[in-house]
Enzyme design. Sequence first.
Site, PDB file in Angstrom:
ATOM      1  N   HIS A 176       0.839  -1.203   0.000  1.00  0.00           N
ATOM      2  CA  HIS A 176       0.000   0.000   0.000  1.00  0.00           C
ATOM      3  C   HIS A 176       0.871   1.249   0.000  1.00  0.00           C
ATOM      4  CE1 HIS A 176      -4.204  -1.567   1.259  1.00  0.00           C
ATOM      5  NE2 HIS A 176      -3.611  -2.391   0.437  1.00  0.00           N
ATOM      6  N   TYR A 236      -9.476   5.343   7.133  1.00  0.00           N
ATOM      7  CA  TYR A 236      -9.653   5.700   8.548  1.00  0.00           C
ATOM      8  C   TYR A 236     -10.708   6.802   8.577  1.00  0.00           C
ATOM      9  CZ  TYR A 236      -5.290   3.286   9.809  1.00  0.00           C
ATOM     10  OH  TYR A 236      -4.319   2.347  10.035  1.00  0.00           O
ATOM     11  N   PRO A 287      -4.702   0.269  18.571  1.00  0.00           N
ATOM     12  CA  PRO A 287      -4.322  -0.156  17.212  1.00  0.00           C
ATOM     13  C   PRO A 287      -4.480   0.897  16.115  1.00  0.00           C
ATOM     14  CG  PRO A 287      -6.368  -1.231  17.909  1.00  0.00           C
ATOM     15  CD  PRO A 287      -5.876  -0.457  19.081  1.00  0.00           C
ATOM     16  N   LYS A 333       0.534  -0.265  14.989  1.00  0.00           N
ATOM     17  CA  LYS A 333       1.930  -0.306  15.441  1.00  0.00           C
ATOM     18  C   LYS A 333       2.341  -1.479  16.319  1.00  0.00           C
ATOM     19  CE  LYS A 333       3.417   3.166  13.327  1.00  0.00           C
ATOM     20  NZ  LYS A 333       3.999   2.742  12.080  1.00  0.00           N
ATOM     21  N   TYR A 342       3.738   6.448  10.076  1.00  0.00           N
ATOM     22  CA  TYR A 342       2.920   5.300   9.667  1.00  0.00           C
ATOM     23  C   TYR A 342       3.780   4.237   8.959  1.00  0.00           C
ATOM     24  CZ  TYR A 342      -1.321   2.778   8.477  1.00  0.00           C
ATOM     25  OH  TYR A 342      -2.286   1.810   8.393  1.00  0.00           O
TER      26      TYR A 342
HETATM   27  P1  RFL Z   1       1.608 -11.860  21.291  1.00  0.00           P
HETATM   28  O1  RFL Z   1       1.264 -11.905  19.835  1.00  0.00           O
HETATM   29  O2  RFL Z   1       0.501 -11.569  22.240  1.00  0.00           O
HETATM   30  O3  RFL Z   1       2.299 -13.242  21.643  1.00  0.00           O
HETATM   31  C1  RFL Z   1       2.497 -13.662  22.975  1.00  0.00           C
HETATM   32  C2  RFL Z   1       2.479 -15.173  22.995  1.00  0.00           C
HETATM   33  O4  RFL Z   1       2.769 -15.612  24.301  1.00  0.00           O
HETATM   34  C3  RFL Z   1       1.883 -16.662  24.640  1.00  0.00           C
HETATM   35  N1  RFL Z   1       1.833 -16.722  26.101  1.00  0.00           N
HETATM   36  C4  RFL Z   1       2.564 -17.600  26.819  1.00  0.00           C
HETATM   37  N2  RFL Z   1       3.422 -18.558  26.453  1.00  0.00           N
HETATM   38  C5  RFL Z   1       4.019 -19.283  27.428  1.00  0.00           C
HETATM   39  N3  RFL Z   1       3.774 -19.092  28.754  1.00  0.00           N
HETATM   40  C6  RFL Z   1       2.909 -18.147  29.158  1.00  0.00           C
HETATM   41  N4  RFL Z   1       2.668 -17.973  30.450  1.00  0.00           N
HETATM   42  C7  RFL Z   1       2.264 -17.345  28.177  1.00  0.00           C
HETATM   43  N5  RFL Z   1       1.375 -16.329  28.222  1.00  0.00           N
HETATM   44  C8  RFL Z   1       1.124 -15.968  26.962  1.00  0.00           C
HETATM   45  C9  RFL Z   1       0.586 -16.268  23.967  1.00  0.00           C
HETATM   46  O5  RFL Z   1      -0.279 -17.391  23.774  1.00  0.00           O
HETATM   47  C10 RFL Z   1       1.096 -15.722  22.647  1.00  0.00           C
HETATM   48  O6  RFL Z   1       1.218 -16.722  21.656  1.00  0.00           O
HETATM   49  O7  RFL Z   1       2.767 -10.794  21.591  1.00  0.00           O
HETATM   50  P2  RFL Z   1       4.000 -10.287  20.657  1.00  0.00           P
HETATM   51  O8  RFL Z   1       4.715 -11.446  20.049  1.00  0.00           O
HETATM   52  O9  RFL Z   1       4.710  -9.295  21.477  1.00  0.00           O
HETATM   53  O10 RFL Z   1       3.275  -9.552  19.423  1.00  0.00           O
HETATM   54  C11 RFL Z   1       2.544  -8.370  19.608  1.00  0.00           C
HETATM   55  C12 RFL Z   1       1.367  -8.319  18.621  1.00  0.00           C
HETATM   56  O11 RFL Z   1       0.626  -9.519  18.714  1.00  0.00           O
HETATM   57  C13 RFL Z   1       0.445  -7.124  18.883  1.00  0.00           C
HETATM   58  O12 RFL Z   1       1.190  -5.983  19.241  1.00  0.00           O
HETATM   59  C14 RFL Z   1      -0.415  -6.777  17.646  1.00  0.00           C
HETATM   60  O13 RFL Z   1      -1.325  -7.781  17.339  1.00  0.00           O
HETATM   61  C15 RFL Z   1      -1.163  -5.469  17.864  1.00  0.00           C
HETATM   62  N6  RFL Z   1      -2.009  -5.102  16.720  1.00  0.00           N
HETATM   63  C16 RFL Z   1      -1.481  -4.529  15.587  1.00  0.00           C
HETATM   64  N7  RFL Z   1      -0.141  -4.394  15.449  1.00  0.00           N
HETATM   65  C17 RFL Z   1       0.399  -3.899  14.288  1.00  0.00           C
HETATM   66  O14 RFL Z   1       1.628  -3.793  14.198  1.00  0.00           O
HETATM   67  N8  RFL Z   1      -0.385  -3.533  13.206  1.00  0.00           N
HETATM   68  C18 RFL Z   1      -1.745  -3.654  13.263  1.00  0.00           C
HETATM   69  O15 RFL Z   1      -2.400  -3.397  12.259  1.00  0.00           O
HETATM   70  C19 RFL Z   1      -2.342  -4.128  14.492  1.00  0.00           C
HETATM   71  N9  RFL Z   1      -3.665  -4.286  14.591  1.00  0.00           N
HETATM   72  C20 RFL Z   1      -3.384  -5.328  16.796  1.00  0.00           C
HETATM   73  C21 RFL Z   1      -4.197  -4.893  15.709  1.00  0.00           C
HETATM   74  C22 RFL Z   1      -3.956  -5.996  17.877  1.00  0.00           C
HETATM   75  C23 RFL Z   1      -5.326  -6.209  17.910  1.00  0.00           C
HETATM   76  N10 RFL Z   1      -5.838  -6.923  19.012  1.00  0.00           N
HETATM   77  C24 RFL Z   1      -6.720  -8.015  18.893  1.00  0.00           C
HETATM   78  C25 RFL Z   1      -5.250  -6.754  20.324  1.00  0.00           C
HETATM   79  C26 RFL Z   1      -5.569  -5.084  15.736  1.00  0.00           C
HETATM   80  C27 RFL Z   1      -6.142  -5.715  16.856  1.00  0.00           C
HETATM   81  C28 RFL Z   1      -7.636  -5.850  16.873  1.00  0.00           C
HETATM   82  C1  PHB Z   2      -5.961  -4.403  10.431  1.00  0.00           C
HETATM   83  O1  PHB Z   2      -6.073  -4.615   9.211  1.00  0.00           O
HETATM   84  O2  PHB Z   2      -6.196  -5.285  11.283  1.00  0.00           O
HETATM   85  C2  PHB Z   2      -5.595  -3.047  10.906  1.00  0.00           C
HETATM   86  C3  PHB Z   2      -5.184  -2.097  10.000  1.00  0.00           C
HETATM   87  C4  PHB Z   2      -4.841  -0.835  10.435  1.00  0.00           C
HETATM   88  C5  PHB Z   2      -4.916  -0.534  11.773  1.00  0.00           C
HETATM   89  C6  PHB Z   2      -5.313  -1.493  12.699  1.00  0.00           C
HETATM   90  C7  PHB Z   2      -5.655  -2.755  12.266  1.00  0.00           C
HETATM   91  O3  PHB Z   2      -4.614   0.719  12.196  1.00  0.00           O
END
Ligand code: RFL
Ligand code: PHB
Length: 391
Positions: free
Chosen positions: A72, A200, A292, A296, A384
């Site tokens: 993108h 957005y 989110p 990031k 971004y």
């Molecule tokens: P994770 O992915 O939460 O992984 C942690 C892992 O640890 C496990 N765990 C354990 N394992 C062993 N012993 C324990 N006691 C444990 N406790 C937990 C868990 O099962 C899991 O597998 O953390 P990590 O690796 O630091 O990654 C971070 C990302 O997952 C998170 O920051 C992103 O998903 C946030 N996020 C977004 N980030 C972006 O860069 N771009 C995006 O577009 C974006 N959109 C989002 C998001 C997060 C969202 N939600 C659901 C919170 C959109 C959403 C809706």
């Molecule tokens: C996504 O596609 O999950 C998404 C994209 C942009 C954002 C957050 C989540 O800012």
Amino acid sequence: MRTRVGIIGAGPAGLLLSHLLHLEGIDSVVLEIRSRAHIEARIRAGVLEHGTAELLRQCGLGERMDREGLLHHGTILRFGGRSRRIDFTELTGKSVMVYGQHEVVRDLVARRLADGGDIRFEVGDVSIHDVNTDAPSISYTEGGVARTLECDIIAGCDGFHGICRPSLPPGFIRDFDRIYPFGWLGILAEVSPSSEELVYARHARGFALLSMRSPTIGRFYLQCPPDDDAGTWSDDRIWSELHTRLADQEGFTLTEGPIIQKGVTAMRSYVAEPMQAGRLFLVGDAAHIVPPTGAKGMNMAVGDVAVLARALERQIRHNDSALLESYSQTCLRRVWNVQRFSWWMTSMLHNFDGANAFDEQVRLAELDYVTTSRAAAVTLAENYVGLPLAV
Ligand code: RFL
Ligand code: PHB
């Protein structure tokens, strides 16, 4: 059992760290409480910064991303019924990659296992010991059997609700926290995206985001109360709200399709300082989370991993501890910049209950400014697509 680096958590942070260490000839074991199927199906982030995508390519993980991901070059900001585009490539020379986090996780797991990596899924009762000595260890159960992993370093990659950060003595960590008075309802639908780029949208009824996972799968978000029950959102209500909030005066039409998943996420900014305690290093969501709106969270996790992998390589291969000692300080500088951006995007695009008419007008003026002043647009775009990694 013994390994150099004991990694807790097989999210993007833990898996990427294990892979980068392997490329440097450093062995690690990853312990994960969930199943492989669970972590590979968990729908979360969707946008990879330029530097994240580059890092994945450099470490041999770019092939499927480049084939199936969507590059993108800009994004749309919609407010007051108008749509304005921020052209990342023209403003920064960089772009972002739309490629689901679960796809990154799938690629990482496949690669680690193909390289003979040791990932233990569905472990239980994980706890860490003796992080302030030079012989830390992790105890856990596997198939009901108690085991111990001895290591030189523990990487706490266990996400926001993991055990590593809470294992530290009370008062050791300073928490910085902001809880927002709203959440996001996330929706996955079988529909070809109605816009080529993410939209957005700021609307009087609340924020909405149009995103995507592929040419046939749409991803949407709606601002909602933080404790809302996704079950109260019927498909009709979701589409009606998306039509209203995403509408513009320039003929945008939203195509509907079957909704295949929905769930509510609360929104929070959080930073733990420092990100290190003795031989324990906190990485990714275990140390910090962002709302989110700036896309990031996963990218910040990758930023920490890049710093830690390099620092461990210097320590283990060259007996040089300087980078490891400055891990927390190095990461936190970038983390706070990303926190600022995520907070700013969130504040500018959401409705705050009780905000007065003046606040609303200021937010609209900010959107107007950021989409008409080149200087302001560059600020948004360079954040971004991602600030440079700290390595
Ligand atoms: P994770 O992915 O939460 O992984 C942690 C892992 O640890 C496990 N765990 C354990 N394992 C062993 N012993 C324990 N006691 C444990 N406790 C937990 C868990 O099962 C899991 O597998 O953390 P990590 O690796 O630091 O990654 C971070 C990302 O997952 C998170 O920051 C992103 O998903 C946030 N996020 C977004 N980030 C972006 O860069 N771009 C995006 O577009 C974006 N959109 C989002 C998001 C997060 C969202 N939600 C659901 C919170 C959109 C959403 C809706
Ligand atoms: C996504 O596609 O999950 C998404 C994209 C942009 C954002 C957050 C989540 O800012």
